[in-house]
Design a protein around this motif. Structure first.
Motif, short mmCIF file in Angstrom:
data_model
loop_
_atom_site.label_atom_id
_atom_site.label_comp_id
_atom_site.label_asym_id
_atom_site.label_seq_id
_atom_site.Cartn_x
_atom_site.Cartn_y
_atom_site.Cartn_z
N ALA A 48 -10.35 1.75 18.37
CA ALA A 48 -10.25 1.86 16.91
C ALA A 48 -9.17 0.94 16.38
O ALA A 48 -9.33 0.30 15.33
CB ALA A 48 -9.97 3.31 16.51
N GLN A 49 -8.05 0.85 17.10
CA GLN A 49 -6.98 -0.06 16.69
C GLN A 49 -7.46 -1.50 16.76
O GLN A 49 -7.14 -2.31 15.88
CB GLN A 49 -5.76 0.14 17.59
CG GLN A 49 -5.03 1.46 17.37
CD GLN A 49 -3.93 1.69 18.39
OE1 GLN A 49 -3.99 1.19 19.52
NE2 GLN A 49 -2.93 2.47 18.02
N ARG A 50 -8.21 -1.82 17.79
CA ARG A 50 -8.71 -3.18 17.96
C ARG A 50 -9.65 -3.56 16.83
O ARG A 50 -9.59 -4.69 16.29
CB ARG A 50 -9.46 -3.29 19.30
CG ARG A 50 -9.84 -4.71 19.68
CD ARG A 50 -8.58 -5.55 19.62
NE ARG A 50 -8.67 -6.69 20.48
CZ ARG A 50 -8.31 -7.90 20.12
NH1 ARG A 50 -7.89 -8.13 18.87
NH2 ARG A 50 -8.32 -8.89 20.95
N SER B 135 3.94 -1.20 19.78
CA SER B 135 4.58 -0.17 18.96
C SER B 135 4.08 1.23 19.28
O SER B 135 4.69 2.22 18.87
CB SER B 135 4.35 -0.46 17.47
OG SER B 135 2.98 -0.31 17.14
N THR B 136 2.97 1.31 20.03
CA THR B 136 2.43 2.62 20.43
C THR B 136 2.36 2.70 21.95
O THR B 136 1.41 3.21 22.52
CB THR B 136 1.02 2.84 19.83
OG1 THR B 136 0.15 1.75 20.22
CG2 THR B 136 1.08 2.91 18.31
N SER B 137 3.41 2.22 22.59
CA SER B 137 3.42 2.16 24.05
C SER B 137 3.41 3.53 24.71
O SER B 137 3.05 3.68 25.88
CB SER B 137 4.64 1.37 24.54
OG SER B 137 5.84 1.98 24.07
N TRP C 79 -4.74 8.09 9.50
CA TRP C 79 -4.53 8.95 10.67
C TRP C 79 -4.42 8.12 11.96
O TRP C 79 -3.66 8.46 12.85
CB TRP C 79 -5.66 9.96 10.78
CG TRP C 79 -5.24 11.37 10.44
CD1 TRP C 79 -5.32 12.45 11.24
CD2 TRP C 79 -4.68 11.83 9.21
NE1 TRP C 79 -4.85 13.57 10.60
CE2 TRP C 79 -4.44 13.22 9.35
CE3 TRP C 79 -4.35 11.22 8.01
CZ2 TRP C 79 -3.88 13.99 8.33
CZ3 TRP C 79 -3.80 11.98 7.00
CH2 TRP C 79 -3.57 13.34 7.17
N LEU C 80 -5.15 7.03 12.01
CA LEU C 80 -5.07 6.16 13.18
C LEU C 80 -3.71 5.48 13.24
O LEU C 80 -3.06 5.47 14.31
CB LEU C 80 -6.17 5.10 13.11
CG LEU C 80 -6.15 4.03 14.22
CD1 LEU C 80 -6.42 4.66 15.58
CD2 LEU C 80 -7.18 2.93 13.91
N GLN C 81 -3.26 4.95 12.13
CA GLN C 81 -2.01 4.20 12.11
C GLN C 81 -0.78 5.08 12.29
O GLN C 81 0.14 4.73 13.02
CB GLN C 81 -1.90 3.42 10.80
CG GLN C 81 -2.89 2.28 10.66
CD GLN C 81 -2.76 1.57 9.33
OE1 GLN C 81 -2.15 2.07 8.39
NE2 GLN C 81 -3.35 0.40 9.23
#
Length: 215
Positions: A57-59, A74-76, A129-131
């Motif tokens: 979804a991020q991609r 940033s979401t490691s 919500w994803l971010q």
């Protein structure tokens, strides 16, 4: 959103302020398990699948390779945070069930409609919500159910999600479920009720989308 509709947001970094009886497993009694909750395994494969949904979804939301890598960086802690979401979802569901709290499909739909009006529609809500919380679109309704369970459980207890009575209910539920966490994903400090490697609260009170999006 009116104050009477306040909802407790479960953050993507669903990490700690709750469930003092959550413990970390220190053996290989459950090979292939990321966690065991209520005798049921959350497998590593299930966890990886959920993480992959978020990454996909991020991609899709960030097609530029450089920017995408920045998002990944940033979401490691996404894998660990996602596992805690999955575990605490079950803990809260058990606490709600113990208290006789239920959430209907209609209530979820109403909450979603309210939030969509505040975030610019369905796509805006999914993106938010994803971010902010690392929730893939396919699990957004599940997360909203969680929010409603937290809200209604607190109301049933005559308290709110920042008060000891709420967390004591979660602690009791986690004890009943005998949560067993694979140490590769972190451990729980039982006395401090927090992850050893992170101290971000996993729930907070908000009054509207403006707070949700800037939390």
């Amino acid at each position: 959103m009116h104050r009477r509709r306040r909802t407790a947001l479960v953050l993507a970094a669903a990490i700690a302020a709750a469930a003092p009886l959550l413990t970390a497993c220190g053996n290989d009694a459950h090979p292939g398990a990321a966690a065991v909750v209520g005798g049921q395994r959350i497998t590593v494969a299930q966890l990886e699948s959920r993480v992959n949904e978020v990454r996909q979804a991020q991609r899709a939301a960030v097609p530029d390779e450089t920017q995408y890598q920045q998002v990944v960086s940033s979401t490691s802690s996404l894998t660990r945070d996602t596992l805690h979401n999955m575990v605490l979802d079950q803990v809260l569901h058990r606490a709600a069930r113990d208290a006789g709290v239920t959430v209907t499909r209609k209530e979820i739909q109403q909450m979603r409609a309210d939030l969509e009006r505040q975030t610019g529609g369905s796509k805006g809500l999914e993106t938010a919500w994803l971010q902010k919380y690392g929730i893939a679109p396919g699990h957004l309704d599940d997360n909203l159910r969680l929010q409603l369970e937290a809200q209604k459980l607190a109301a049933k207890l005559g308290t709110d999600t920042s008060q000891p009575a709420f967390w004591q209910a979660l602690s009791k539920a986690s004890g009943e479920l005998h949560v067993d966490l694979n140490p590769r994903y972190g451990s729980w400090d039982v006395q401090k009720s927090s992850r050893v490697d992170a101290k971000t609260p996993w729930v907070r009170e908000v009054t509207g989308a403006g707070d949700e999006l800037t939390a």
